[in-house]
Design an enzyme around this catalytic site. Structure first.
Site, PDB file in Angstrom:
ATOM      1  N   HIS A   1      50.933  31.606 -23.091  1.00  0.00           N
ATOM      2  CA  HIS A   1      51.548  32.683 -22.312  1.00  0.00           C
ATOM      3  C   HIS A   1      50.477  33.656 -21.814  1.00  0.00           C
ATOM      4  O   HIS A   1      50.435  34.000 -20.630  1.00  0.00           O
ATOM      5  CB  HIS A   1      52.577  33.407 -23.187  1.00  0.00           C
ATOM      6  N   GLU A   2      49.602  34.075 -22.727  1.00  0.00           N
ATOM      7  CA  GLU A   2      48.583  35.064 -22.340  1.00  0.00           C
ATOM      8  C   GLU A   2      47.589  34.461 -21.339  1.00  0.00           C
ATOM      9  O   GLU A   2      47.124  35.146 -20.434  1.00  0.00           O
ATOM     10  CB  GLU A   2      47.844  35.594 -23.575  1.00  0.00           C
TER      11      GLU A   2
ATOM     12  N   HIS B   1      48.970  34.597 -17.895  1.00  0.00           N
ATOM     13  CA  HIS B   1      48.863  35.935 -17.295  1.00  0.00           C
ATOM     14  C   HIS B   1      47.571  36.105 -16.485  1.00  0.00           C
ATOM     15  O   HIS B   1      47.470  37.033 -15.679  1.00  0.00           O
ATOM     16  CB  HIS B   1      48.896  37.009 -18.381  1.00  0.00           C
TER      17      HIS B   1
ATOM     18  N   TYR C   1      61.519  38.510 -18.927  1.00  0.00           N
ATOM     19  CA  TYR C   1      60.857  37.259 -19.307  1.00  0.00           C
ATOM     20  C   TYR C   1      61.764  36.060 -19.023  1.00  0.00           C
ATOM     21  O   TYR C   1      61.385  35.132 -18.301  1.00  0.00           O
ATOM     22  CB  TYR C   1      60.527  37.260 -20.810  1.00  0.00           C
TER      23      TYR C   1
HETATM   24 ZN   LIG Z   1      53.648  38.427 -21.051  1.00  0.00          ZN
END
Ligand SMILES: [Zn+2]
Length: 672
Positions: free
Chosen positions: A329-330, A333, A416
């Site tokens: 997830h990071e 980003h 999200y």
């Molecule tokens: Zn996030």
């Protein structure tokens, strides 16, 4: 740009305090961001240089922040966002005016108590005109009670020898680290310098350049970012830290006693980065290296995507690697959020919804489609819970919540998961009827490439969608694809989506039925015939489905059922915090005393809000508030200030504010 001021300047800038008084706020928030008071409409920052000195004995940080602006209009005041800072001195200069260096300036502050934020006004005696280059320098102190700084004693670290501190800026807490135009609409480069004990190492969300010892026992670390970032990505961590290289571009940082174990858990980090970059082709990973800093257990969220220095909770460091998806997830980003940024907090779904979609796309490529689909199944449950919490017609259950207040107050998983579902819907209609070309992937890459290094709203996203389909499909098909997206229903209106996506899978259904069977057997008879599937699966999400479904059925469960479940699965002793997050609230609701000691140990081990807030909420809801207070008091110095504040809200808001508690619970269930 080089640092204009060295750390020695901190001591040279004596505590000369000019005219200072706190005033009511006659100032308005910015036109681009209604939670920032900075006058960015007339004066736009393009770079800042932050010098801080970290004092662990006093738990304060002394800082000098120098900001460089372009004047967009004639202006005689500089208004910046601050929060809880003590301002000692302000100076300014205007390039090309023949001014004698930095000029002392009067300053004032004002408070917006409703939003929980403040403003700093610097009065320039010389007017700046449109096109001028203005520089302001502010000497200030971050106090011990700063909302974004967590100070840890040696006992609260893995090594037990050295103290530790780190910052957490989202959503609008960067202003408690330094005076800023604290808005994601402003993207900026920065240079940083951190002075601390020479026994410690400092890190920032920018490339390290040099370090030097300029005082006995002290070390100053320098950093310089060349890539534009929004303010919420500013981050610092200071402690006894060691680095391990994972792959060609990937690194892990943590305390020396745990860093090798963490490097082992993250051995696929380079693979995840490469796979994500491959999916985002032709937009490359622009940040150079990728480093994860694994924080101490008090870290209040799962992960924070600071560029070049992702922070993660050690709760994701499970040896079975079941939580490594947080790193995926990071990493995602790095494109959605860090490269193309939401312009304001109303558009949070542009950061988070797109990131969840990319994260699960990469998960599917690495672990298979069923794995990603079960993540979507769980996400869909939280969407329904959030919509019910906020209300079908509430703006807060939309992808564009309008509250006009601190975004922390409406934080939920909706941006999200509902955001991810919207992108998933676009995928369905764009790829309908053919499998040769992934038009959704092409669209995402087109959008990211078009707006890289910029901040946008959903309107730019919408225009780009229309532009993309017109360029890639014949006129009739393009018209059809444009008409199929009801932007008002998907983005602006609250409640359920206009198109229901199906995320059920056979495995998910089986584990849901297992929960029903435990309820039906009521703990007295034998276990369900297929009860061993829980112990046999290596997919943690399937276990979570069982526990989540048990939580939904709390009022149908008996104490005997809890004992039977514990005998079959050992939930009380399961070290995976994803289990405790569901099991301990269940145990508290049913007064299953055998689990209480472990529940207390659980809230004393983790500071991640997703894990501990449900436990405190269960205590308060089930008339055990005194126990909640006792557990909170035992851990208050361990928790990050943001987590401590959330717990206080749960404990002390009372049942008359029950809705508020539910919001707080949702808000922090799964921040990542
Ligand atoms: Zn996030």
């Amino acid at each position: 740009m080089n640092l204009l001021l060295s750390s020695a300047v901190i001591s040279l800038l004596a505590a000369l305090t000019l005219g200072y008084s706190s005033t009511n706020y006659p100032y308005r928030t910015a036109s681009k961001d209604d939670v920032s008071y900075a006058n960015m409409d007339v004066l736009q920052a393009n770079h800042f240089e932050l010098i801080v000195d970290v004092d662990f004995d006093k738990k304060v940080v002394k800082g000098v922040q120098t900001i460089f602006f372009d004047a967009l209009q004639d202006v005689s005041e500089i208004v910046l966002d601050i929060q809880g800072l003590t301002i000692q001195r302000c100076t300014y200069t205007i390039a090309g005016k023949g001014l004698p260096g930095q000029i002392e300036a009067n300053f004032d502050t004002f408070d917006d108590t409703a939003m929980g934020t403040s403003g700093l006004i610097i009065y320039m005696t010389d007017k700046a005109f449109k096109g001028d280059q203005v520089t302001a320098a502010i000497q200030y102190t971050i106090n011990q009670d700063s909302v974004s700084v967590n100070w840890l004693s040696p006992a609260q670290t893995a090594g037990k020898v050295y103290p530790y501190m780190y910052t957490k800026c989202t959503a609008i807490h960067c202003r408690s680290i330094a005076p800023l135009q604290d808005s994601p609409s402003i993207k900026i480069t920065y240079a940083g310098a951190i002075s601390c004990s020479d026994q410690l190492k400092a890190n920032m969300s920018a490339p390290f350049t040099t370090a030097e010892s300029n005082a006995p026992g002290k070390m100053t670390y320098h950093f310089q970012s060349f890539t534009l970032i929004p303010s919420y990505l500013l981050a610092m961590a200071v402690g006894d830290l060691a680095t391990r290289k994972i792959g060609a571009r990937t690194y892990v940082i943590s305390e020396p006693s745990v860093v090798d174990d963490y490097a082992q858990v993250f051995d696929q980090l380079e693979v995840i980065l490469n796979k994500t970059e491959s999916y985002m082709t032709p937009v490359p990973y622009v940040w150079g290296s990728y480093t994860v800093l694994v924080q101490p257990p008090s870290f209040p969220v799962g992960g924070m995507e600071n560029p070049l220095l992702t922070f993660v909770s050690p709760s994701i460091m499970q040896k079975d690697k079941s939580q490594v998806f947080v790193a995926a997830h990071e990493i995602a980003h790095s494109w959605s959020g860090n490269l193309v940024t939401q312009r304001d907090w109303h558009n949070l779904w542009l950061n988070e919804g797109l990131t969840v979609f990319i994260e699960r796309k990469v998960s599917g490529l690495l672990h298979g489609e069923p794995f990603a689909k079960i993540e979507n199944y769980l996400g869909n449950i939280t969407v329904w819970e959030d919509i019910n919490t906020f209300g079908q017609s509430s703006t807060q259950s939309s992808l564009y919540p309008l509250t006009g207040n601190n975004p922390d107050g409406v934080y939920s998983e909706l941006p999200y998961e509902k955001g991810n579902q919207f992108v998933d819907y676009l995928q369905i209609i764009l790829n309908e009827g053919q499998q040769e070309t992934d038009f959704l992937q092409k669209f995402l890459a087109f959008y990211i490439n078009k707006y890289k290094y910029q901040s946008v709203t959903y309107l730019e996203f919408r225009l780009t969608y229309n532009e993309f389909v017109k360029a890639n499909f014949d006129q009739a098909k393009a018209t059809d694809l444009i008409s199929k997206v009801d932007w008002n229903a998907w983005i602006i209106q609250g409640g359920k989506n206009p198109y229901q996506l199906d995320y059920t899978t056979p495995d998910a259904t089986t584990f849901q039925e297992l929960a029903d069977n435990y309820v039906r057997l009521d703990g007295y008879d034998q276990s369900p015939d297929n009860y061993m599937i829980y112990n046999q699966t290596d997919n943690l999400n399937l276990k979570v489905i069982l526990l989540q479904q048990l939580l939904v059925r709390t009022k149908y469960l008996s104490l005997q059922s809890m004992m039977k479940l514990d005998k079959d699965y050992g939930c009380t002793w399961d070290v995976n915090p994803e289990v405790g997050q569901r099991w301990f609230p269940l145990a508290i609701a049913l007064q299953y005393q055998d689990a209480y000691d472990d529940a207390f140990s659980y809230v004393s081990t983790w500071g991640r809000q997703k894990y501990i807030l449900p436990v405190y909420t269960a205590l308060v809801r089930n008339n055990q508030k005194s126990l909640a207070i006792k557990w909170y008091n035992a851990n208050v110095n361990f928790y990050h200030p943001i987590a401590a504040k959330s717990i206080r809200k749960i404990i002390f808001s009372g049942f008359e504010e029950f809705e508020h508690i539910k919001v707080a619970e949702t808000l922090l269930r799964s921040q990542k």
